[in-house]
Design a protein around this motif. Structure first.
Motif, PDB file in Angstrom:
ATOM      1  N   GLN A  93       0.657  -1.585  -0.114  1.00  0.00           N
ATOM      2  CA  GLN A  93      -0.032  -0.240   0.193  1.00  0.00           C
ATOM      3  C   GLN A  93       0.794   1.598   0.237  1.00  0.00           C
ATOM      4  OE1 GLN A  93      -3.458  -0.115  -0.235  1.00  0.00           O
ATOM      5  NE2 GLN A  93      -3.016  -2.285  -0.922  1.00  0.00           N
ATOM      6  N   TYR A  94       2.109   0.819   0.786  1.00  0.00           N
ATOM      7  CA  TYR A  94       3.045   2.213   1.027  1.00  0.00           C
ATOM      8  C   TYR A  94       4.449   2.122   0.712  1.00  0.00           C
ATOM      9  CZ  TYR A  94      -1.056   3.136   3.880  1.00  0.00           C
ATOM     10  OH  TYR A  94      -2.326   2.933   4.164  1.00  0.00           O
ATOM     11  N   PRO A  95       4.793   1.866  -0.850  1.00  0.00           N
ATOM     12  CA  PRO A  95       6.346   1.498  -1.068  1.00  0.00           C
ATOM     13  C   PRO A  95       7.037   2.140  -0.680  1.00  0.00           C
ATOM     14  CG  PRO A  95       4.655   1.968  -2.836  1.00  0.00           C
ATOM     15  CD  PRO A  95       4.143   2.123  -2.349  1.00  0.00           C
ATOM     16  N   MET A  96       6.865   3.640  -0.742  1.00  0.00           N
ATOM     17  CA  MET A  96       7.697   4.298  -0.143  1.00  0.00           C
ATOM     18  C   MET A  96       8.272   4.735   1.292  1.00  0.00           C
ATOM     19  SD  MET A  96       9.151   4.679  -3.208  1.00  0.00           S
ATOM     20  CE  MET A  96      10.050   5.758  -2.713  1.00  0.00           C
ATOM     21  N   GLU A  97       7.600   3.741   2.044  1.00  0.00           N
ATOM     22  CA  GLU A  97       7.767   3.910   3.139  1.00  0.00           C
ATOM     23  C   GLU A  97       8.560   3.126   4.065  1.00  0.00           C
ATOM     24  OE1 GLU A  97       3.773   5.069   5.489  1.00  0.00           O
ATOM     25  OE2 GLU A  97       3.507   6.526   3.152  1.00  0.00           O
ATOM     26  N   GLY A  98       8.785   2.137   3.785  1.00  0.00           N
ATOM     27  CA  GLY A  98      10.033   1.403   4.555  1.00  0.00           C
ATOM     28  C   GLY A  98       9.668   0.220   4.928  1.00  0.00           C
ATOM     29  N   TRP A  99       8.168  -0.125   5.217  1.00  0.00           N
ATOM     30  CA  TRP A  99       8.066  -1.036   5.928  1.00  0.00           C
ATOM     31  C   TRP A  99       8.124  -2.167   5.380  1.00  0.00           C
ATOM     32  CZ3 TRP A  99       5.417   0.669   9.593  1.00  0.00           C
ATOM     33  CH2 TRP A  99       4.727   1.932   9.775  1.00  0.00           C
ATOM     34  N   ASP A 100       9.006  -3.141   4.102  1.00  0.00           N
ATOM     35  CA  ASP A 100       9.299  -4.196   4.016  1.00  0.00           C
ATOM     36  C   ASP A 100      10.904  -4.029   4.721  1.00  0.00           C
ATOM     37  OD1 ASP A 100      10.831  -1.594   2.480  1.00  0.00           O
ATOM     38  OD2 ASP A 100      11.950  -2.922   1.031  1.00  0.00           O
TER      39      ASP A 100
END
Length: 101
Positions: free
Chosen positions: A65-72
């Protein structure tokens, strides 16, 4: 998601990203359940339903959902932690967790 719900989910996910905080919360005496004469804590770090794998799923979905926020990165951190835990189990021969199915 709507903006208010986004903030709530991200706030919870941010708190759960701290492994030491997570362990303090789940192993708090108020989170143990008394069943007849047994007192248990339902948290098991290696169980999908109530452990670190479920957090990996959460952070994977947040990353979608938020690929640029570093959740990965957080999800990967928990995958590494699971690897360490599995390594500890494997190094203690005969000390396996047995679950009746």
């Amino acid at each position: 998601m709507n903006n208010k719900l986004d903030k709530i989910v991200k706030n919870i996910a941010d708190k759960l990203s701290d492994y030491q905080y997570l362990k303090r919360i789940v192993y708090n005496r108020n989170n143990y359940i008394k069943i007849e004469r047994n007192v248990i804590n339902p948290f098991n770090e290696l169980m999908l339903s109530n452990g670190l794998p479920s957090l990996c799923v959460l952070y994977g979905e947040l990353n979608e959902q938020y690929p640029m926020e570093g959740w990965d990165i957080i999800g990967h951190k928990y995958m590494r932690q699971m690897g360490k835990l599995i390594g500890k189990i494997n190094s203690r021969k005969g000390n396996w967790i047995v679950i009746d199915v």
